[in-house]
Motif scaffolding. Structure first.
Motif: not given
Length: 234
Positions: A148, A154, A182, A206-208
């Motif tokens: 990823y 996502g 996450q 760039k995780a929420d």
């Protein structure tokens, strides 16, 4: 906090269904080795000290679950993560030989080898399979082999692609992994949350943003996966 909240959720679910077995998946990255130069400065504990600390913490946590959950068996599928490696670069075929967490799991399994209610499944390979009720095959792994790069969709798209490819060789009912900081459920897979919460690594991938948490789910014999929820650890 995690172990206390797990007992609470098991008690809550036990009001509707009988729970005899608890699966506690140790999915890796519970510590960080010196895989980057800056970690020699920022790590609170050295890798050796972290193994000693985790061995004591997990042993006490497992005993706490045995006492408070009222289940007959606790099964622990163990997968090593990429942050606990002893080498600068990732290893593929020899990953377990170069992992502080594989050492940790081996020590823990030895500590419980005379306890018939605690069952360790320590994997040397990337995938760790567990057949629940003889009909629901769960594939546990750390998650770092799912590629990823921060895409708009996502982790769902790369996770679905990876699960599809792996299931062509060995079909699984559910994949359970961590790594991505996450807590998400994709139907065919569950991504575990992060104990440390939103940090510099979560920012880099760039995780929420989400609260520090782990994932809890229930599999029933006749209905399969019926419930998924967070275990908040703040």
């Amino acid at each position: 906090r995690f172990f206390e909240q797990t007992v609470y959720l098991v008690d809550l679910m036990s009001n509707k269904t009988k729970i005899d077995t608890l699966v506690l998946a140790l999915l890796g990255d519970m510590m960080s080795g010196y895989i980057h130069e800056e970690l020699m400065e920022s790590n609170q504990l050295s890798p050796v000290e972290a193994v000693i600390f985790l061995c004591k913490l997990l042993r006490e946590g497992i005993n706490f679950l045995k006492k408070e959950c009222g289940v007959k068996d606790i099964i622990l599928p163990c997968s090593y993560g990429n942050h606990a490696r002893t080498t600068l670069k990732r290893r593929v075929s020899t990953g377990h030989k170069n992992s502080y967490e594989f050492l940790l799991y081996s020590f823990l399994s030895t500590a419980f080898e005379d306890d018939p209610s605690v069952h360790f499944h320590v994997s040397k390979g990337y995938h760790n399979y567990l057949n629940v009720f003889g009909k629901y095959l769960i594939r546990f792994h750390h998650g770092d082999n799912i590629r990823y790069a921060g895409g708009v969709g996502g982790i769902a798209i790369p996770a679905n692609k990876a699960v599809t490819q792996w299931s062509r060789a060995k079909p699984a009912y559910l994949d359970c992994f961590g790594h991505f900081h996450q807590s998400l459920s994709g139907g065919r897979w569950i991504c575990n949350g992060s104990l440390v919460g939103y940090n510099s690594y979560a920012i880099s991938i760039k995780a929420d943003y989400e609260r520090p948490q782990q994932s809890f789910f229930v599999i029933e014999k006749d209905h399969g996966l019926t419930f998924t929820g967070p275990v908040f650890v703040e």
